[in-house]
Design an enzyme around this catalytic site. Structure first.
Site, mmCIF file in Angstrom:
data_model
loop_
_atom_site.group_PDB
_atom_site.id
_atom_site.type_symbol
_atom_site.label_atom_id
_atom_site.label_comp_id
_atom_site.label_asym_id
_atom_site.label_seq_id
_atom_site.Cartn_x
_atom_site.Cartn_y
_atom_site.Cartn_z
ATOM 1 N N VAL A 197 0.823 -1.220 0.000
ATOM 2 C CA VAL A 197 0.000 0.000 0.000
ATOM 3 C C VAL A 197 0.854 1.265 0.000
ATOM 4 O O VAL A 197 0.308 2.362 -0.133
ATOM 5 C CB VAL A 197 -0.979 0.042 1.195
ATOM 6 N N LYS A 226 14.440 -1.625 8.887
ATOM 7 C CA LYS A 226 13.449 -2.641 8.523
ATOM 8 C C LYS A 226 13.847 -3.891 9.306
ATOM 9 O O LYS A 226 14.750 -4.637 8.901
ATOM 10 C CB LYS A 226 13.496 -2.921 7.022
ATOM 11 N N ALA A 249 6.712 -5.293 8.452
ATOM 12 C CA ALA A 249 6.457 -6.167 7.305
ATOM 13 C C ALA A 249 4.951 -6.306 7.125
ATOM 14 O O ALA A 249 4.251 -6.802 8.005
ATOM 15 C CB ALA A 249 7.088 -7.542 7.539
#
Length: 221
Positions: A12, A35, A105
């Site tokens: 998204v 991340k 994630a």
């Protein structure tokens, strides 16, 4: 403070949002990107480096990297290992006062291992969160459900940022979500149809990504 970035689903625009923030504020604020869990060979860390042109000093190493492009619980199982969620939540809690943009994630209920989800990690780490949502069909349902789940956990939501193409639904989608959830709108970024080069991206950051009235005071006071 650190900020956790999650989305209403996969693809998204979380990584694109992180690219926008890093391009605008990394050098100005000494902001770093993390991340914690990367699955698949297509590295989000590298994507942001390539788009922004920032050097590696602004990017922390992944805690875990798995080859299979799947949810972390399955990707780790395929390599006969698992994510140490206790260690990971302790680490994120320990850096919650640093200037780190933490990208999760997938969405809130992506499993990191069996029956431990991204939302559990954010709750334990006590990091405030930005929710990235699409501008397209289905976003009202996905976004309102995500906000409800966050509020039930008493996770601080800084606001929603919308990313996607222009379409006839965009304005009403945003209005409906903001009014129904009574939540802050951090902004919206309209994606062009063509893939952006680094120059095009940085030009759009300079000319169109202008959240200074909200950022950095809200995200990184």
């Amino acid at each position: 403070m650190s900020v956790f970035v999650t989305g209403t689903g996969t693809d998204v625009g979380k990584t694109f949002f992180c690219s926008l923030v890093m391009a605008k504020y990394a050098e100005k604020l000494g902001l770093k990107y993390l991340k914690p869990i990367q699955t698949g060979a297509d590295s989000d860390r590298v994507k942001i480096m390539n788009l922004t042109g920032l050097n590696e000093s602004y990017f922390l190493k992944n805690y875990y990297t798995f080859e299979l492009p799947a949810s972390p619980h399955l990707a780790s199982e395929m390599e006969n290992t698992s994510v140490d969620t206790d260690e990971l939540s302790r680490h994120l809690f320990s850096v919650k006062d640093a200037k780190i943009l933490v990208e999760g994630a997938g969405g809130l209920y992506v499993p990191l291992n069996r029956y431990y989800f991204t939302v559990d990690l954010v709750e334990q780490a006590k990091i405030p969160l930005v929710l990235v949502a699409s501008t397209e069909l289905g976003t009202i349902n996905h976004t309102l459900l995500s906000i409800e789940a966050l509020r039930k956990r008493e996770i601080k939501v800084l606001g929603v940022y919308f990313i996607g193409p222009e379409n006839p639904l965009r304005s009403d989608n945003i209005r409906t979500i903001i009014e129904a959830a009574e939540i802050g709108l951090l902004g919206t970024f309209l994606l062009p149809e063509r893939k952006l080069s680094r120059k095009d991206f940085l030009d759009k950051v300079a000319n169109e990504f202008d959240p200074d009235r909200i950022l950095p005071d809200l995200l990184f006071p």
